[in-house]
Motif scaffolding. Sequence first.
Motif, PDB file in Angstrom:
ATOM      1  N   ILE A   1       0.876  -1.180   0.000  1.00 34.88           N
ATOM      2  CA  ILE A   1       0.000   0.000   0.000  1.00 34.88           C
ATOM      3  C   ILE A   1       0.909   1.225   0.000  1.00 34.88           C
ATOM      4  O   ILE A   1       1.721   1.398   0.911  1.00 34.88           O
ATOM      5  N   LYS A   2       0.777   2.056  -1.033  1.00 35.43           N
ATOM      6  CA  LYS A   2       1.682   3.200  -1.148  1.00 35.43           C
ATOM      7  C   LYS A   2       0.916   4.495  -1.354  1.00 35.43           C
ATOM      8  O   LYS A   2       0.244   4.645  -2.376  1.00 35.43           O
ATOM      9  N   PRO A   3       1.029   5.425  -0.430  1.00 35.62           N
ATOM     10  CA  PRO A   3       0.498   6.764  -0.696  1.00 35.62           C
ATOM     11  C   PRO A   3       1.190   7.301  -1.952  1.00 35.62           C
ATOM     12  O   PRO A   3       2.393   7.070  -2.142  1.00 35.62           O
ATOM     13  N   ALA A   4       0.454   8.002  -2.821  1.00 36.37           N
ATOM     14  CA  ALA A   4       1.052   8.461  -4.079  1.00 36.37           C
ATOM     15  C   ALA A   4       2.089   9.572  -3.860  1.00 36.37           C
ATOM     16  O   ALA A   4       3.042   9.692  -4.607  1.00 36.37           O
ATOM     17  N   GLY A   5       1.917  10.362  -2.798  1.00 39.14           N
ATOM     18  CA  GLY A   5       2.821  11.506  -2.585  1.00 39.14           C
ATOM     19  C   GLY A   5       4.023  11.171  -1.712  1.00 39.14           C
ATOM     20  O   GLY A   5       4.213  10.029  -1.291  1.00 39.14           O
ATOM     21  N   LEU A   6       4.829  12.197  -1.420  1.00 38.79           N
ATOM     22  CA  LEU A   6       6.045  11.991  -0.623  1.00 38.79           C
ATOM     23  C   LEU A   6       5.713  11.743   0.844  1.00 38.79           C
ATOM     24  O   LEU A   6       4.889  12.427   1.421  1.00 38.79           O
ATOM     25  N   THR A   7       6.383  10.758   1.434  1.00 35.59           N
ATOM     26  CA  THR A   7       6.185  10.486   2.868  1.00 35.59           C
ATOM     27  C   THR A   7       7.522  10.237   3.573  1.00 35.59           C
ATOM     28  O   THR A   7       7.549   9.667   4.648  1.00 35.59           O
ATOM     29  N   GLY A   8       8.619  10.610   2.924  1.00 32.79           N
ATOM     30  CA  GLY A   8       9.935  10.380   3.523  1.00 32.79           C
ATOM     31  C   GLY A   8      10.242   8.895   3.702  1.00 32.79           C
ATOM     32  O   GLY A   8      10.978   8.526   4.602  1.00 32.79           O
ATOM     33  N   GLY A   9       9.667   8.060   2.840  1.00 32.56           N
ATOM     34  CA  GLY A   9       9.929   6.619   2.902  1.00 32.56           C
ATOM     35  C   GLY A   9       9.178   5.921   4.015  1.00 32.56           C
ATOM     36  O   GLY A   9       9.390   4.748   4.275  1.00 32.56           O
ATOM     37  N   LYS A  10       8.273   6.645   4.686  1.00 32.48           N
ATOM     38  CA  LYS A  10       7.643   6.056   5.873  1.00 32.48           C
ATOM     39  C   LYS A  10       6.169   5.722   5.666  1.00 32.48           C
ATOM     40  O   LYS A  10       5.519   5.229   6.575  1.00 32.48           O
ATOM     41  N   GLY A  11       5.619   5.964   4.486  1.00 33.11           N
ATOM     42  CA  GLY A  11       4.183   5.785   4.287  1.00 33.11           C
ATOM     43  C   GLY A  11       3.759   4.426   3.760  1.00 33.11           C
ATOM     44  O   GLY A  11       2.584   4.096   3.795  1.00 33.11           O
ATOM     45  N   VAL A  12       4.735   3.650   3.261  1.00 30.06           N
ATOM     46  CA  VAL A  12       4.381   2.377   2.632  1.00 30.06           C
ATOM     47  C   VAL A  12       4.102   1.312   3.683  1.00 30.06           C
ATOM     48  O   VAL A  12       4.821   1.205   4.680  1.00 30.06           O
ATOM     49  N   LYS A  13       3.036   0.534   3.476  1.00 27.70           N
ATOM     50  CA  LYS A  13       2.748  -0.614   4.348  1.00 27.70           C
ATOM     51  C   LYS A  13       2.618  -1.844   3.453  1.00 27.70           C
ATOM     52  O   LYS A  13       1.870  -1.813   2.465  1.00 27.70           O
ATOM     53  N   VAL A  14       3.317  -2.892   3.808  1.00 29.10           N
ATOM     54  CA  VAL A  14       3.299  -4.092   2.988  1.00 29.10           C
ATOM     55  C   VAL A  14       2.494  -5.174   3.708  1.00 29.10           C
ATOM     56  O   VAL A  14       2.840  -5.593   4.812  1.00 29.10           O
TER      57      VAL A  14
END
Length: 430
Positions: free
Chosen positions: A146-159
């Motif tokens: 699951i990836k937010p489309a915008g910038l999150t400093g590498g911390k927004g992705v959840k697998v």
Amino acid sequence: MSETVLLIGGGGREHAIARALENSEADLYACAGNRNPGIARIADGFETLETTNPKAVLEFAEEVNATIAVVGPEAPLQAGVADELESAGIYAFGPKEAEARIETDKAFQRRFMAEHDIPGCPDFETFDDMDAACEFVDEYDGDLAIKPAGLTGGKGVKVIGDQVTAEEGKAYIRDSDYDRIVLEERLIGEEFTVQAFVANGDVRTAPAVQDHKRAYEGDEGPNTGGMGSYSDATTALPFMTDADYDDAVSIIEATVDALEDYRGILYGQFMLTSEGPKVIEFNARFGDPEAMNTLPVLETDFLEVLTAARDGDSLPALEFAPQATVCKYAVPEGYPTEPEAGAKVQVDEESAGDALLYYASVDERDDGIYTTTSRSFAVVGRADSITDAEEIAEDALEVAGEEGLHMRHDIGKPELVQQRIDHVEALRSE
Ligand code: AMP
Ligand code: GLY
């Protein structure tokens, strides 16, 4: 003509860029939101300003008569700093806002890869309706990232299947107020980075690096901006073949071709799967920490790359010293979820021994240098082997001590490197 380079950004990555320009025949000025003491010492002038404000950056660039600008982080690129400098006639080594979307908009990035038939793209769908996204999670046969489309400093992705269950994933989609997300096939394998210097249609790649995103040893805990990284004395890493490295380079070259007039660093983050390298993401800048692995072994004058890029010339071939590097970040205790600032940094460039010391988000006061809530400083060992480079980095961390700090001692240790090799061997024999 004598050159004046303006460096934008104040992290460990930018300290490494400053060092790469330290002995060149250029005046160096820097600006960042924080005063990085390492960069301030090297530069002829340092201004604290909001680097996502293009007008403020341009004003400083004009004040120092900058002839070239190097943009370190992604946020100023997204804010259009390169566009602003360019429109005032100052060459920026870094993509314009539209090209930086290859990093800043993950939905754009996946669609771009698909449209241009760039190899290595996982299956994906983009969503702006979060209910539809949750339905997709229910219906999809397999795990998703699951990836937010915008910038999150590498911390927004959840697998899903790794950090979260499908139910937790759906709750994350529902509860976060992201406008748009990408759901994509979960890739399994070992991650690595290849950074390319790009301008005038030329692509010059650096040796592969492996970063460690998880906060704690053994790859446990939340994702961070990167806790440390290593590179080998060869272009590939111990768990890769030369053909894997070449495949990654081909993917980067195909992407640059499709982007048409991209300039700056294009950073490919890959997963080495049983089917070869797949793209996790592209970044429009050097990696942080990866710049600290790459630039200390770059033997070609970085200024020469910058002037060739600006002058429309072919980029020089890049020479890298055949040395392994190990970079370890010291971060404040509790980072990234509940970081505690205010610990005094005990190591300096002299006491770091054979290691290189790079400052990141620290605060310089009258009586010393203190941690803030972001990554504090990094140490880098260079040697003929990863094992020897790791020991050099560890010696420097010992001087720094652990009070108020957290670091991953396992990065670059023989056991962890061997685990990576075994992991890829197991995947390949399945
Ligand atoms: P990114 O912000 O895209 O770099 O993602 C952060 C981290 O999430 C990556 O370094 C990976 O560890 C993980 N990740 C992202 N996309 C995927 C994927 N498709 N499959 C597995 N892990 C992923
Ligand atoms: N090392 C991760 C990044 O720079 O995004």
